[in-house]
Each structure stands twice: as C-alpha cells, then as structure tokens.
Scaffold this active site. Structure first.
Site, PDB file in Angstrom:
ATOM      1  N   GLU A  73       0.806  -1.208   0.000  1.00 25.66           N
ATOM      2  CA  GLU A  73       0.000   0.000   0.000  1.00 25.66           C
ATOM      3  C   GLU A  73       0.849   1.273   0.000  1.00 25.66           C
ATOM      4  O   GLU A  73       0.379   2.346   0.394  1.00 25.66           O
ATOM      5  CB  GLU A  73      -0.948  -0.025   1.201  1.00 25.66           C
ATOM      6  CG  GLU A  73      -1.963  -1.169   1.081  1.00 25.66           C
ATOM      7  CD  GLU A  73      -2.949  -1.224   2.224  1.00 25.66           C
ATOM      8  OE1 GLU A  73      -4.127  -1.477   1.948  1.00 25.66           O
ATOM      9  OE2 GLU A  73      -2.542  -1.033   3.381  1.00 25.66           O
ATOM     10  N   HIS A  92      -0.626   4.696   8.166  1.00 19.25           N
ATOM     11  CA  HIS A  92      -1.872   3.999   7.801  1.00 19.25           C
ATOM     12  C   HIS A  92      -2.106   2.883   8.809  1.00 19.25           C
ATOM     13  O   HIS A  92      -1.261   2.008   8.978  1.00 19.25           O
ATOM     14  CB  HIS A  92      -1.774   3.422   6.388  1.00 19.25           C
ATOM     15  CG  HIS A  92      -2.891   2.482   6.038  1.00 19.25           C
ATOM     16  ND1 HIS A  92      -4.207   2.714   6.370  1.00 19.25           N
ATOM     17  CD2 HIS A  92      -2.879   1.285   5.381  1.00 19.25           C
ATOM     18  CE1 HIS A  92      -4.954   1.714   5.931  1.00 19.25           C
ATOM     19  NE2 HIS A  92      -4.182   0.839   5.341  1.00 19.25           N
ATOM     20  N   HIS A  94      -5.150   0.158  10.862  1.00 25.05           N
ATOM     21  CA  HIS A  94      -6.454  -0.502  10.851  1.00 25.05           C
ATOM     22  C   HIS A  94      -7.020  -0.430  12.270  1.00 25.05           C
ATOM     23  O   HIS A  94      -7.580  -1.391  12.780  1.00 25.05           O
ATOM     24  CB  HIS A  94      -6.327  -1.960  10.409  1.00 25.05           C
ATOM     25  CG  HIS A  94      -5.747  -2.142   9.043  1.00 25.05           C
ATOM     26  ND1 HIS A  94      -5.414  -3.386   8.543  1.00 25.05           N
ATOM     27  CD2 HIS A  94      -5.444  -1.263   8.064  1.00 25.05           C
ATOM     28  CE1 HIS A  94      -4.923  -3.249   7.324  1.00 25.05           C
ATOM     29  NE2 HIS A  94      -4.930  -1.967   7.014  1.00 25.05           N
ATOM     30  N   TYR A 119      -9.035  19.254  19.636  1.00 31.20           N
ATOM     31  CA  TYR A 119      -7.785  18.569  19.294  1.00 31.20           C
ATOM     32  C   TYR A 119      -7.867  17.813  17.978  1.00 31.20           C
ATOM     33  O   TYR A 119      -6.883  17.710  17.241  1.00 31.20           O
ATOM     34  CB  TYR A 119      -7.364  17.665  20.449  1.00 31.20           C
ATOM     35  CG  TYR A 119      -7.029  18.497  21.655  1.00 31.20           C
ATOM     36  CD1 TYR A 119      -5.802  19.143  21.753  1.00 31.20           C
ATOM     37  CD2 TYR A 119      -7.978  18.716  22.643  1.00 31.20           C
ATOM     38  CE1 TYR A 119      -5.513  19.966  22.827  1.00 31.20           C
ATOM     39  CE2 TYR A 119      -7.703  19.539  23.717  1.00 31.20           C
ATOM     40  CZ  TYR A 119      -6.464  20.156  23.811  1.00 31.20           C
ATOM     41  OH  TYR A 119      -6.196  20.984  24.862  1.00 31.20           O
ATOM     42  N   HIS A 159     -11.905  -0.142   5.882  1.00 36.33           N
ATOM     43  CA  HIS A 159     -10.463  -0.430   5.837  1.00 36.33           C
ATOM     44  C   HIS A 159      -9.707   0.272   6.960  1.00 36.33           C
ATOM     45  O   HIS A 159      -9.079  -0.386   7.765  1.00 36.33           O
ATOM     46  CB  HIS A 159      -9.941  -0.017   4.454  1.00 36.33           C
ATOM     47  CG  HIS A 159      -8.532  -0.402   4.160  1.00 36.33           C
ATOM     48  ND1 HIS A 159      -8.031  -0.466   2.875  1.00 36.33           N
ATOM     49  CD2 HIS A 159      -7.498  -0.724   4.968  1.00 36.33           C
ATOM     50  CE1 HIS A 159      -6.760  -0.828   2.915  1.00 36.33           C
ATOM     51  NE2 HIS A 159      -6.406  -0.977   4.170  1.00 36.33           N
TER      52      HIS A 159
END
Length: 214
Positions: A73, A92, A94, A119, A159
């Site tokens: 990815e 990235h 999950h 924030y 995802h």
C-alpha cells in the site's frame, strides 16, 4: 533527522502503536521521508517487531533501492507526499474505532470524523471518506491525489485511516487523535452530541493551522 535516526524513530514509534493496540498482526504501514527518498515498512511486517536495517527504501522516483519489499500500500503514502508539500511522514492503521466508523453506511463522506473536540481539528483536520477498493489497489492512491492535497487525513471505507503530517511524531499523534475521536463518535452515537460550531473551527484553524502537524 538523518537516515539512521529516521530508521530508529520509525521502529520505536511503530512498536509503540502496536503495543498499544493501534495495529494487530501485520496490519498497517508507516513511512517517513529522508533526504533522498522514503523509508517504508516492509510488506507483511509487524509494526511491533520491525528491524531498522530491513525497512524498505525508495528513491525519489518511487523505485525500491534497498531493504525488504515495501508495503503493497505504498501508493497511499506516495499520493500524500506528491500532493501535500511539506509532508514528512504518513501513517496507515487498521485501528479499531476508526475502522468501525469506516464501516457505517451513514457517515458524512466529506467530514467522516466529526469535530467533537478542538484537538481533532488542530491535529487532524477535516477527514474525507474514500469509497471501498480492495487493499493494494493503486486506484486508492489516485483517489487521494484527486483531493489535491486538501486533506491531511482520509478514512478508507471498510479499511481504516491514513494520516499525513510534517514529521513522524506528528503523524503518529494525529493518527492517535483520529482514533480517539472515532471512539468518542461511536460512544455518542444516537445521543444529542454537541459538535464544534464552524466559527470555533475557523478560530482553531487560524490559531493552529489546518491540522495534522500543518
């Protein structure tokens, strides 16, 4: 920081994310810019047990020049570097709550992470939801490029989140803030939650910048 320092920081912060439950197994990938390219976590690697010398390195043209094979990815990362000047790192994950939010059918695709706290506005900014595509599909990178650098973070449907920032520490902090806000959003779901008003968001952006470490 120089490349050895960047490799060490990538190992340290990735392990911290793993140990605190922001990634499981071989899920997630992280990159950091260096003077002559990118360092990227290897494909099928665990963020909790990276080895500095095996981290993949890409040159300025995106060619793999050393280390293990980069994450499948990596195009998600390159899309942010190409469209957001000043990006120094991309994370990235999950992570549980952000991924859960990405599975809901009724979240706002233009503002997928609600402005519940100052924030999330300061550290993340507005988050776009991108349509589902299979993991590893380069079209996801095209979807990020199509945003033209307008967002420092996106939520991939079904995802998980991708966050860019000026340096690795800021990217990790922003990814953590996004996850915490997703958790709050799910806890408050169905309740009469009070969001920050547009004028308050504008005030924060003027004072602290557009989110995700600028």
């Amino acid at each position: 920081m120089n490349e050895p320092e960047a490799r060490a920081e990538l190992v340290r912060l990735s392990r911290s994310l793993f140990e605190r439950g922001y990634s499981v197994g071989s899920a997630g990938n992280v990159s950091v810019a260096v003077a002559d390219g990118l360092l990227v976590t290897p494909t099928n690697s665990c963020l909790g047990s990276l080895e500095a010398g095996r981290i993949a390195k890409l040159d300025g043209g995106g060619r793999h020049v050393s280390g293990d094979s980069p994450s499948k990815e990596v195009f998600l990362h390159r899309a942010f570097y190409e469209t957001r000047p000043g990006t120094g790192a991309v994370v990235h994950l999950h992570s549980t709550y952000a991924t859960a939010l990405s599975c809901l059918a009724d979240i706002d695709p233009d503002n997928a992470i609600p402005p519940l706290t100052p924030y999330v506005v300061m550290r993340v900014g507005r988050v776009r939801l991108l349509p589902y595509l299979r993991p590893g599909d380069p079209a996801l990178g095209d979807a990020i490029r199509a945003l033209g650098g307008a967002c420092a973070a996106v939520l991939l449907a079904n995802h998980g989140p991708v966050v860019a920032a000026r340096d690795l520490r800021s990217a990790v902090f922003a990814a953590e803030e996004l996850e915490e806000t997703a958790r709050l959003a799910l806890l408050l779901r169905g309740l009469p939650a009070r969001m920050l008003e547009p004028a308050r968001i504008d005030e924060l952006e003027r004072a602290f910048g557009p989110g995700a470490g600028g």
